[in-house]
Write an enzyme that holds these catalytic residues in place. Sequence first.
Site, PDB file in Angstrom:
ATOM      1  CE  LYS A 122      45.136  40.788  38.462  1.00 23.69           C
ATOM      2  NZ  LYS A 122      44.822  39.714  37.485  1.00 23.69           N
ATOM      3  CG  ASP A 168      45.781  30.068  37.690  1.00 21.92           C
ATOM      4  OD1 ASP A 168      45.989  28.939  38.184  1.00 21.92           O
ATOM      5  OD2 ASP A 168      46.124  31.128  38.255  1.00 21.92           O
TER       6      ASP A 168
END
Length: 301
Positions: free
Chosen positions: A11, A108
């Site tokens: 990432k 989230d």
Amino acid sequence: MLKNGKIVAVKRLSVMQTSRAKEDFESEVKLISNVQHRNLVRLLGCSRKGSECLLVYEYMANSSLDKFLYGERRGTLNWKQRFNIIVGMARGLAYLHQEFHVCIIHRDIKSSNVLLDDDFQPKIADFGLARLLPDDHSHLSTRFAGTLGYTAPEYAIHGQLSEKVDTYSFGIVILEIISGRKINDTRTEAETQYLLESAWKLYENEDVIKLVDGSLDHEEYMPEEVIRIIEIALLCTQSVVASRPTMSEVVVLLLSRNSPEILPTRPTFIDSISRVRGETSTSSSSTASKATASISHLSAR
């Protein structure tokens, strides 16, 4: 691919000039490096050089759940796989909330943040927005962060954050898994665009089985089992925070065949374009207007 032949996922955060970006990076590293659970993605390493930061994770061959629900691989998950994904997610969240040495709120939870391994076992990912809940606090008051549509109303409107915010989001993802639909599908008619609202109307009309993804083979599942899981999803999305189960209780409900009757109440929710829906009282118009203004303000920030 690393030099030793191991495949990993990286990432990359290339914009690190802001203090918020640095905080998110440091938060994700600190939290996920200490978390070890089969249903949470594992951080293998990290690197920070100048404005670029890298997080190295275990590689998930089947990418994210959303691609199998309403993306390019839609309709390829069978009922057993969907049920196992629901249970795995619940176990991962129960670990974060109640089994880890501190309570971690993800903030989230959504289908795109659930990764699938070779065997379609789910792993919750992306801890950049995660927060710790101190033992002596029932909730935190904080600025809204997350994804509208999946977010519990008390957090989206008032900034009241507790582990039950994740419970609400989990309930929404269950509905997506069962229906194969996005939380807000603009391709459908107005009255069925928002998934939670549609599910509740079907539940009220005792016709909730119509929510099931048409791509599923009817012989793969028992209607009673699917209806019960939809009821668990609606229990997770109740307006009253205290009425939502803990995630460890959700695991028990999912795996128990003889648990008590589930009687969820009508939800109030925020859809993905910042509308407050599901108000039940006759005086709700002013409340909805105030809440919508609050959400619009929060979204702008």
